[in-house]
Motif scaffolding. Structure first.
Motif: not given
Ligand code: BGC
Length: 293
Positions: A40-42, A48-52, A89-91
């Motif tokens: 889920i975190l992945d 987020v990476r794709a959108l930013s 923290a993980r994200l």
């Protein structure tokens, strides 16, 4: 300035790039891979990476469970296999940008408070009817979270003593969620050979008597919950959202209003019950609002 809002749901994860006025300028969605917390975190990191696209944009994340604000940890998600995960923290470590987390329905309530149906009010209560039932409470213009941040779990209000078992990892009985979630409606639908919650709403629109009765049952339980929340919080407005809340609003809002007026102590029942203006985007937009100026 923009922020990215992520709405982690039991069936899908939605992420949007949101401007300071609440407008969504980009959006992505994937089916939730609930095989592990890491999966889920992945998925969230990839969205987020794709959108930013390489820009250091802050991220707000709505999580479908109890979020301990003292440790930034998701303690329990009733409908996903997530226990004690230090999500913030993980994200933040994976993304290298500021990250805030909160309960998904708190985010939805914040979204509607800032940009939607509850804009201009100081006291509102939001219910999201989806995989689970979430609650968010705005008091004096700010989210009410309780001592650890895990409060306003309105979906786990008991509306039937010793009633239906609740969902997923919740061990309670007779909770609002067991009567008003999309999951609960799908269970009731299949017991009557009507398919799932979506089918019930479509059939009710065609006048199917059984489908109409199943939605009336949802309204009865939701109405009981709203009476309790009206008497406890005395809000200016109730906002009903989530996937089922949005799809079934024409079958629910008038019916729950009747119960609210009949059962609440005066003057607490005299509260408008409206559909989320941001629809099912409320959680995503509100998650972004956690980190928007
Ligand atoms: C959880 C809530 C969440 C809601 C909607 C419930 O089962 O307890 O924390 O807000 O589902 O996702």
């Amino acid at each position: 300035m923009a922020a990215i809002g992520v709405d982690l749901g039991g069936t899908k994860i939605r992420a949007g790039r949101v401007a300071t006025d609440g407008a969504i300028t980009g959006e992505l969605e994937v089916a939730t891979d609930d095989s592990s917390p890491d999966a889920i975190l992945d998925q969230i990191v990839a969205l987020v990476r794709a959108l930013s696209a390489g820009e250091p944009i802050p991220v707000g994340v709505g999580l479908p469970g109890t979020v301990d604000q003292r440790s930034d940890t998701l303690v329990q998600a009733a409908n996903l296999p997530l226990w004690n995960v230090p999500v913030r923290a993980r994200l933040a470590a994976a993304l290298g940008v500021p990250v805030s987390i909160d309960n998904d329905a708190n985010c939805a309530a914040l979204g509607e408070h800032r940009f939607g149906a509850a804009r201009g009010t100081a006291y509102s209560v939001m219910l999201t009817l989806g995989t689970g039932v979430g609650g968010g409470v705005v008091v004096d213009g700010a989210l009410y979270r309780g001592a650890r941040g895990t409060g306003a779990e309105l979906g786990h209000t008991v509306v039937a003593l010793n009633g239906r078992p609740c969902q997923g990892s919740c061990r309670g009985r007779g909770h609002l969620e067991a009567y008003c979630s999309g999951t609960a409606l799908t269970l009731a639908a299949s017991a009557h050979g009507l398919g799932d919650a979506h089918a019930v709403v479509a059939l009710a629109a065609e006048g199917n008597v059984v489908a109409l009765r199943l939605l009336a049952d949802v309204a009865d339980a939701l109405g009981a919950g709203l009476v309790t929340f009206a008497n406890a919080f005395n809000p200016e407005i109730f906002v009903i959202g989530g996937g089922l809340g949005e799809a079934a609003s024409s079958f629910l809002l008038d019916a729950v209003t009747v119960i609210l007026r009949a059962e609440s102590l005066a003057p607490n029942g005299d509260v408008p019950v409206v559909a989320a203006r941001l629809g099912n985007d409320a959680g995503m937009v509100g998650a972004a609002a956690l980190v928007l100026p």
